[in-house]
Design a protein around this motif. Structure first.
Motif, PDB file in Angstrom:
ATOM      1  N   LYS A 161      57.336  38.071 -74.861  1.00  0.00           N
ATOM      2  CA  LYS A 161      58.553  38.808 -74.516  1.00  0.00           C
ATOM      3  C   LYS A 161      59.117  38.335 -73.173  1.00  0.00           C
ATOM      4  N   LEU A 162      58.246  38.100 -72.208  1.00  0.00           N
ATOM      5  CA  LEU A 162      58.709  37.614 -70.895  1.00  0.00           C
ATOM      6  C   LEU A 162      59.319  36.224 -71.012  1.00  0.00           C
TER       7      LEU A 162
ATOM      8  N   TYR B  31      59.138  45.616 -77.584  1.00  0.00           N
ATOM      9  CA  TYR B  31      57.726  45.216 -77.546  1.00  0.00           C
ATOM     10  C   TYR B  31      56.875  46.162 -78.392  1.00  0.00           C
TER      11      TYR B  31
ATOM     12  N   SER C 294      62.495  49.794 -69.161  1.00  0.00           N
ATOM     13  CA  SER C 294      61.913  48.486 -68.884  1.00  0.00           C
ATOM     14  C   SER C 294      60.731  48.668 -67.950  1.00  0.00           C
TER      15      SER C 294
ATOM     16  N   ILE D 261      60.180  44.006 -68.714  1.00  0.00           N
ATOM     17  CA  ILE D 261      60.170  43.828 -70.167  1.00  0.00           C
ATOM     18  C   ILE D 261      60.889  45.003 -70.815  1.00  0.00           C
TER      19      ILE D 261
END
Length: 602
Positions: free
Chosen positions: A458-459, A473, A502, A468
């Motif tokens: 994801k990063l 996620y 996030s 993130i």
């Protein structure tokens, strides 16, 4: 000897405050400072001490530079140099802050200009203070003189040839309150101020002896005790023979108001000369470019710093070769016109960025601020800063940040790949394991590794490498777990309720592993008696601005007497350990199913 500098630092980081103080001390200042990061603390600091300058971070959790500027200037009415030092502030934001009253701004990554900026702002504050004091003195003088307005009195009197006052002197009596018996002879001297009585008598006797005109100044006590300043003029009246003095005729003219006005004018002129001298020192110090110009483009005066900036000499300036309109690129002329409009309306214009065309044809980036000279409609004084070094530093910083971003993305990509390799190795190894208990351990390890690998994936895909998007996620992680337990999850419904939040990587990894453990545990144990059920994952922010993660199911529930914080289950041990890592708390509710509630700070 070090110069004492009292600095109020509006900053939430002790480390950043120490860096600022260290830079100022390197510049030769003996720094006395206090760090504040809330309006209450700033008010207390302003109440408790006098400060030479304020240095503020632009954005803090409980405060900001614009709020501190409002508190200082609008709420407290104080005029102190105010410099913004920020780690990340855009040009538009900086210009807005300076329009609001900030005097300059710096980037935390480039504190080399801090000392020179502080020195400049201290000098400008001194000039502003001198101007304000002169204006206030003049206002006080005008108010004082208005209270003194009254009819100017002239006292006409006569003296004998020997210089003694005799007979009726109504004007003198009316002003001094003396009776005829009191002023007879030289008795009038008792109305003269004691400091001037003897000198007045001596000067008067000399005029009598020499038969010459008498001109003098002294103070007289009025009937109410007030002292007034008078100008005296007396001449001898001669008999027809042309030699014999018949009497002296004198006039006292009250010049108290005029005297005070003259003294105030002299003080104002001295203050103005001092202010001009300070300005001249600032101009000749060449710390910043300074010019005096009109709206037509004529530059009447400029210091060496400005001429060096644009590549001209004083001789070329005097010859009329330097005009600001001619050396301004056409695309920046609209900015100049807006500044001229603002000058005409308010007398000043907010500093703005533009470029000048140097004599050799190259361009120099600058920031310029102007103010109309007092009493003028179009003549302005402008201060100009060369932004070349700052622009180069910003470009180098942007390049470095871009390189760092590429490197971080590559690192996250490689970490994700390495974790996938480890997961594959575990999968290969598990094929040779017959014992179901050990096989389950290998499978749990694979799930945990996939949960961490998904974070780095994801990063790698994100625009912001610092945080993130956790909703996406969780959905991907839950889907991966359901695929992993496809034999048990076919009839189990998954519900996800996630706010748009996030998380940083430091919070995302333990939070992801907690979800992995709790969802895996529910899939393995919650629905043994039935293949149907529901697992719910929720993540939101509560009223205390804390994150709340809830993983629940409607399965069999935990045993009533189970102490989940003291269990041999590795999964539950991990949940407790990871919650502690998040500085959070864990609550278990097994009433009609199982619900784990993890609360942790933002």
């Amino acid at each position: 000897m070090s110069k004492l500098l009292r600095v109020l630092i509006v900053e939430d980081s002790d480390d950043d405050a120490v860096l600022l103080v260290r830079e100022l001390r390197r510049g030769g200042y003996d720094v006395a400072f206090e760090r504040v990061d809330t309006p209450t603390a700033m008010n207390a600091a302003l109440d408790s001490g006098q400060w030479d300058i304020i240095i503020a971070d632009y954005s803090m959790p409980h405060f900001s530079a614009p709020a501190a500027l409002t508190l200082l200037q609008k709420e407290r009415g104080l005029d102190l140099p105010f410099i913004i030092v920020s780690g990340a502030i855009g040009e538009e934001t900086a210009v807005s802050a300076m329009k609001a009253g900030a005097h300059d701004y710096l980037m935390k990554s480039n504190l080399a200009r801090l000392v020179s900026t502080v020195e400049r702002e201290l000098r400008e504050a001194e000039v502003r203070l001198a101007r304000q004091q002169a204006e206030e003195a003049l206002q006080r003088s005008e108010q004082r003189f208005r209270s003194l307005v009254e009819a100017t009195s002239h006292i006409v009197w006569t003296n004998t040839p020997a210089g003694e006052m005799q007979g009726s002197q109504p004007g003198w009596s009316e002003f001094t309150g003396q009776s005829e018996a009191e002023y007879q002879g030289y008795g009038w001297a008792s109305a003269v101020h004691p400091d001037e009585a003897q000198t007045t008598i001596e000067a008067w006797q000399k005029a009598v002896d020499t038969r010459s005109m008498f001109m003098f100044e002294h103070r007289l006590r009025r009937y109410d005790g007030q002292w007034r300043t008078f100008s005296i003029r007396a001449i001898p009246v001669v008999e027809p023979d042309g030699t014999t003095i018949r009497e002296w005729v004198g006039v006292h003219t009250d010049i108290t108001v005029a005297k005070h006005l003259e003294e105030e004018r002299q003080r104002a002129e001295e203050a103005l000369r001092a202010s001009e001298a300070r300005f001249r020192r600032l101009s000749e110090s060449n710390i910043v470019g300074v010019m005096i110009a009109n709206h037509n483009g004529d530059i009447q005066e400029a210091n060496d710093a400005l001429l060096k900036m644009i590549g001209y000499t004083q001789q070329e300036l005097v010859a009329g070769m330097v005009r600001w309109r001619a050396m301004t690129p056409p695309e920046y002329l609209p900015k100049d016109e807006r500044a001229i409009t603002q000058l005409n309306q308010t007398g000043t214009c907010a500093p703005f960025e533009k470029k000048y065309i140097r004599k050799d044809g190259s361009r120099v980036p600058i920031v310029i601020g102007c103010a109309l000279l007092e009493g003028s409609q179009d003549t302005t004084i402008c201060f100009v800063l060369d932004l070349t070094d700052r622009k180069q530093a910003e470009e180098a910083l942007q390049a470095a940040l871009k390189e760092k971003e590429v490197l971080l993305k590559e690192i996250h990509h490689r970490v994700k790949n390495n974790l996938q390799v480890i997961s594959s190795l575990l999968n290969m190894q598990s094929r040779s394991i017959q014992d179901k208990q050990y096989l389950e351990i290998f499978k749990d390890s694979q799930d945990r590794i996939r949960a961490m690998a998904l974070i780095h994936e994801k990063l790698y895909q994100a625009k912001d490498l610092a945080r993130i998007n956790f909703a996406g996620y969780i959905r991907d992680l839950a889907a991966s777990l359901f695929r992993s337990y496809k034999g048990k999850s076919a009839a189990i419904a998954l519900k996800i309720h996630i706010d748009d939040v996030s998380l940083s990587i430091d919070a995302a990894v333990p939070c992801g592993l907690i979800i992995n453990e709790l969802v895996s545990n529910a899939l393995k144990h919650a629905f043994r008696m039935s293949n149907k059920g529901e697992i719910c994952i929720e993540l939101c922010m509560n009223l205390e601005h804390q994150f709340v993660l809830i993983v629940s199911d409607n399965g069999a529930g935990f045993p009533i007497n189970l102490d989940f914080q003291n269990t041999e289950s590795l999964g539950l041990q991990l949940v407790n350990t990871l919650a502690a890592q998040l500085r959070g708390s864990v609550e278990l509710n097994s009433n009609g199913g199982t619900e784990f509630k993890i609360t942790f700070p933002n």
